[in-house]
Design a protein around this motif. Structure first.
Motif, mmCIF file in Angstrom:
data_model
loop_
_atom_site.group_PDB
_atom_site.id
_atom_site.type_symbol
_atom_site.label_atom_id
_atom_site.label_comp_id
_atom_site.label_asym_id
_atom_site.label_seq_id
_atom_site.Cartn_x
_atom_site.Cartn_y
_atom_site.Cartn_z
ATOM 1 N N THR A 164 -38.512 18.468 16.014
ATOM 2 C CA THR A 164 -38.472 17.264 15.194
ATOM 3 C C THR A 164 -37.084 16.644 15.248
ATOM 4 N N TYR A 165 -36.995 15.372 14.904
ATOM 5 C CA TYR A 165 -35.710 14.679 14.851
ATOM 6 C C TYR A 165 -35.725 13.670 13.710
ATOM 7 N N GLY A 166 -34.514 13.286 13.286
ATOM 8 C CA GLY A 166 -34.364 12.234 12.291
ATOM 9 C C GLY A 166 -34.538 12.667 10.853
ATOM 10 N N GLU A 167 -34.605 13.958 10.595
ATOM 11 C CA GLU A 167 -34.849 14.425 9.230
ATOM 12 C C GLU A 167 -33.595 14.921 8.529
ATOM 13 N N ALA A 168 -32.537 15.217 9.275
ATOM 14 C CA ALA A 168 -31.319 15.804 8.703
ATOM 15 C C ALA A 168 -30.302 14.721 8.349
ATOM 16 N N THR A 169 -29.435 15.043 7.398
ATOM 17 C CA THR A 169 -28.323 14.162 7.062
ATOM 18 C C THR A 169 -27.416 14.040 8.271
ATOM 19 N N GLN A 170 -26.937 12.843 8.541
ATOM 20 C CA GLN A 170 -26.033 12.632 9.673
ATOM 21 C C GLN A 170 -24.830 11.825 9.224
ATOM 22 N N SER A 171 -23.705 12.022 9.910
ATOM 23 C CA SER A 171 -22.486 11.311 9.542
ATOM 24 C C SER A 171 -21.759 10.823 10.783
ATOM 25 N N GLN A 172 -20.959 9.777 10.579
ATOM 26 C CA GLN A 172 -20.166 9.202 11.657
ATOM 27 C C GLN A 172 -18.754 8.957 11.157
ATOM 28 N N PHE A 173 -17.800 9.056 12.071
ATOM 29 C CA PHE A 173 -16.404 8.816 11.760
ATOM 30 C C PHE A 173 -15.799 7.983 12.876
ATOM 31 N N ALA A 174 -15.092 6.925 12.518
ATOM 32 C CA ALA A 174 -14.370 6.092 13.484
ATOM 33 C C ALA A 174 -12.894 6.143 13.114
ATOM 34 N N SER A 175 -12.091 6.718 13.991
ATOM 35 C CA SER A 175 -10.670 6.901 13.724
ATOM 36 C C SER A 175 -9.927 5.569 13.726
ATOM 37 N N LEU A 176 -8.964 5.443 12.815
ATOM 38 C CA LEU A 176 -8.131 4.240 12.739
ATOM 39 C C LEU A 176 -6.674 4.541 13.075
ATOM 40 N N ASN A 177 -6.380 5.787 13.424
ATOM 41 C CA ASN A 177 -5.012 6.131 13.829
ATOM 42 C C ASN A 177 -5.042 7.293 14.806
ATOM 43 N N SER A 178 -3.899 7.593 15.349
ATOM 44 C CA SER A 178 -3.838 8.671 16.336
ATOM 45 C C SER A 178 -2.960 9.830 15.858
ATOM 46 N N THR A 179 -2.739 9.925 14.569
ATOM 47 C CA THR A 179 -1.936 11.010 14.013
ATOM 48 C C THR A 179 -2.687 12.329 14.187
ATOM 49 N N PRO A 180 -2.033 13.347 14.753
ATOM 50 C CA PRO A 180 -2.727 14.628 14.920
ATOM 51 C C PRO A 180 -3.025 15.287 13.569
ATOM 52 N N CYS A 181 -4.118 16.001 13.518
ATOM 53 C CA CYS A 181 -4.547 16.696 12.300
ATOM 54 C C CYS A 181 -3.902 18.073 12.277
ATOM 55 N N LEU A 182 -2.852 18.220 11.480
ATOM 56 C CA LEU A 182 -2.122 19.476 11.437
ATOM 57 C C LEU A 182 -2.528 20.371 10.276
ATOM 58 N N ASP A 183 -2.880 19.784 9.160
ATOM 59 C CA ASP A 183 -3.308 20.579 8.013
ATOM 60 C C ASP A 183 -4.337 19.810 7.209
ATOM 61 N N ARG A 184 -5.196 20.563 6.535
ATOM 62 C CA ARG A 184 -6.260 19.956 5.740
ATOM 63 C C ARG A 184 -6.024 20.255 4.268
ATOM 64 N N SER A 185 -6.353 19.287 3.458
ATOM 65 C CA SER A 185 -6.222 19.420 2.010
ATOM 66 C C SER A 185 -7.340 20.314 1.469
ATOM 67 N N GLU A 186 -7.112 20.932 0.332
ATOM 68 C CA GLU A 186 -8.169 21.738 -0.282
ATOM 69 C C GLU A 186 -9.199 20.864 -0.990
ATOM 70 N N ASN A 187 -8.811 19.675 -1.385
ATOM 71 C CA ASN A 187 -9.718 18.763 -2.077
ATOM 72 C C ASN A 187 -9.744 17.416 -1.375
ATOM 73 N N VAL A 188 -10.858 16.726 -1.529
ATOM 74 C CA VAL A 188 -10.969 15.339 -1.077
ATOM 75 C C VAL A 188 -11.403 14.544 -2.299
ATOM 76 N N PHE A 189 -10.613 13.556 -2.656
ATOM 77 C CA PHE A 189 -10.872 12.741 -3.833
ATOM 78 C C PHE A 189 -11.686 11.515 -3.438
#
Length: 177
Positions: free
Chosen positions: A10-35
């Motif tokens: 089957t297809y089309g039943e799961a939640t899906q997400s997309q991301f379009a980057s607006l900068n080229s800063t490397p991802c060095l660390d991630r926050s514990e929370n997202v507000f």
């Protein structure tokens, strides 16, 4: 042969997400929370744009699942906040691959927003207001994704077994055994 496979994937039943980057800063660390800040809220602090996010709910997705996915997608791209979160409705299609069955359309919730990185005082102030309680959105999303992968794997395995059985049946019929 296709008949054995048709009722399996089957297809089309799961939640899906997309991301379009607006900068080229490397991802060095991630926050514990997202507000999250919704579209009607005042934003009176500085931030660095990271990217645009969009999450479409699956057929039976709950709002909490979509909020978790929105945070997870921002987090995985090194953002620590999502601004101007907007809720709308979209139409998706689902169906079964290799099938004569018609695709189904269904209405679901869409969340979108601007992923940003808050720094310094703004981040410290938010952490103080909301406390340092870590949200479990990361584990909830990763658990859901693992469950979906196991289900897809089982569907594929079932489809392959169906095709093999179909081939064996055809060989048996045509060989006159």
């Amino acid at each position: 042969m296709a008949q054995g496979l048709s009722s399996c994937i089957t297809y089309g039943e799961a939640t899906q997400s997309q991301f379009a980057s607006l900068n080229s800063t490397p991802c060095l660390d991630r926050s514990e929370n997202v507000f999250l800040f919704f579209e009607e809220e005042d934003i009176n602090f500085e931030y660095e744009k990271v990217g645009l996010l969009e999450v479409d709910g699956g057929r039976y997705a709950r709002l909490q699942e979509l909020l978790d996915e929105l945070k997870y997608k921002a987090w995985s791209n090194c953002a620590n906040a999502v601004l101007f979160v907007k809720q709308s409705t979209t139409v998706r299609e689902s169906g079964t691959t290799f099938s004569d069955e018609q695709e189904e359309l269904y209405s679901t919730t869409r969340l979108s927003g601007l992923a940003v990185k808050l720094n310094g005082e703004a981040l410290q102030e938010l952490q103080n207001l909301q406390g340092l309680n870590k949200d479990n959105f990361v584990s909830r999303v990763e658990d859901r994704k693992q469950k979906e992968q196991r289900q897809t794997g089982a569907e594929v395995a079932g489809g392959i077994i169906g095709v093999i059985l179909g081939i064996v049946l055809l060989i048996t019929i045509y060989s006159g055994v």
